[in-house]
Write an enzyme that holds these catalytic residues in place. Structure first.
Site, PDB file in Angstrom:
ATOM      1  CB  SER A 100      -3.271   3.459  -1.103  1.00 43.11           C
ATOM      2  OG  SER A 100      -3.226   3.392  -2.499  1.00 43.11           O
ATOM      3  CG  ASP A 149      -3.143  -4.069  -4.036  1.00 49.46           C
ATOM      4  OD1 ASP A 149      -3.550  -3.419  -5.016  1.00 49.46           O
ATOM      5  OD2 ASP A 149      -2.944  -3.567  -2.918  1.00 49.46           O
ATOM      6  CG  HIS A 180      -5.523  -0.917  -3.436  1.00 53.07           C
ATOM      7  ND1 HIS A 180      -4.165  -1.052  -3.219  1.00 53.07           N
ATOM      8  CD2 HIS A 180      -5.775   0.418  -3.348  1.00 53.07           C
ATOM      9  CE1 HIS A 180      -3.636   0.141  -3.016  1.00 53.07           C
ATOM     10  NE2 HIS A 180      -4.587   1.049  -3.078  1.00 53.07           N
TER      11      HIS A 180
HETATM   12  C1  MLT Z   1       0.000   6.034  -5.692  1.00 54.60           C
HETATM   13  O1  MLT Z   1      -0.252   6.759  -6.630  1.00 54.60           O
HETATM   14  O2  MLT Z   1       0.513   6.405  -4.647  1.00 54.60           O
HETATM   15  C2  MLT Z   1      -0.356   4.591  -5.875  1.00 54.60           C
HETATM   16  O3  MLT Z   1      -0.627   4.327  -7.198  1.00 54.60           O
HETATM   17  C3  MLT Z   1      -1.485   4.195  -5.014  1.00 54.60           C
HETATM   18  C4  MLT Z   1      -2.668   5.083  -5.174  1.00 54.60           C
HETATM   19  O4  MLT Z   1      -3.403   4.965  -6.148  1.00 54.60           O
HETATM   20  O5  MLT Z   1      -2.871   5.901  -4.310  1.00 54.60           O
END
Ligand code: MLT
Length: 196
Positions: A100, A149, A180
């Site tokens: 992520s 996701d 996710h």
């Molecule tokens: C980010 O902010 O990098 C993406 O939205 C994924 C997350 O929530 O970490």
């Protein structure tokens, strides 16, 4: 940066990059599962968002603060270079493993540097920013994506795959249907991919 280093005297070193709200402990079990023999450098993101650790700032969910992202990308890249000298691991044999937010900064490093990683495992990533990519002919990349996701939508995974392929990286895009979340079947697919 806060981090954990585990020296297993291996040629290869996993660079572990957690998701939003995680820390340097989160992915240790996964690294152990994927290959317990590889060294591990696991880093904690220095940005605080309502008490949650991240690797770069965002303006809203899925909307990145690009200036900060670029700054943090170079900072993390330099940090890995420094730690390779300090701990004596082979800088040319680093395998990034990010989930992520951690996958997004790993992808940003790939977008900025030709030889940052030997391989990269990007789990539920997005397109970190839009820019010209370096030649990534020497890099193999595993993208783990979710068809449903809600945070990292499938179109982003498909675009990321296309951009990386256009930069001549070898890309394997693996689909799951579990939002996710990371799943066992995803990890098993990575394990097989790592053996290739
Ligand atoms: C980010 O902010 O990098 C993406 O939205 C994924 C997350 O929530 O970490």
């Amino acid at each position: 940066m806060k981090h954990i280093f585990k020296d297993h005297k291996s040629t290869y070193t996993f660079l572990l990059l957690h998701g939003t709200g995680g820390d340097e402990h989160d992915l240790l079990g996964i690294a152990q599962y994927l290959n317990p023999n590889f060294n591990v450098l696991s880093v904690r993101g220095e940005i605080q968002e309502h008490g949650m650790n991240r690797f770069f700032k965002r303006l809203a969910e899925g909307v990145f603060d690009e200036e900060d992202l670029v700054f943090r990308t170079h900072q993390l890249h330099d940090f890995v270079n420094m730690k390779a000298i300090e701990y004596g691991f082979d800088r040319t044999k680093v395998i990034a493993l990010g989930y992520s937010n951690g996958a997004n900064i790993a992808a940003s490093i790939l977008f900025h540097y030709q030889n940052a990683f030997d391989r990269a495992i990007l789990l539920h990533p997005m397109v970190p920013l839009r820019k010209e990519l370096p030649d990534l002919s020497d890099v193999s990349i595993f993208i783990g994506a979710g068809k449903n996701d809600p945070i990292c939508p499938p179109e982003q995974s498909i675009e990321l795959e296309r951009l990386l392929r256009e930069a001549h990286a070898k890309v394997h895009l693996h689909w799951e249907n579990n939002g996710h979340r990371l799943t066992q079947s995803e990890l098993d697919a990575i394990k097989v991919w790592l053996l290739k």
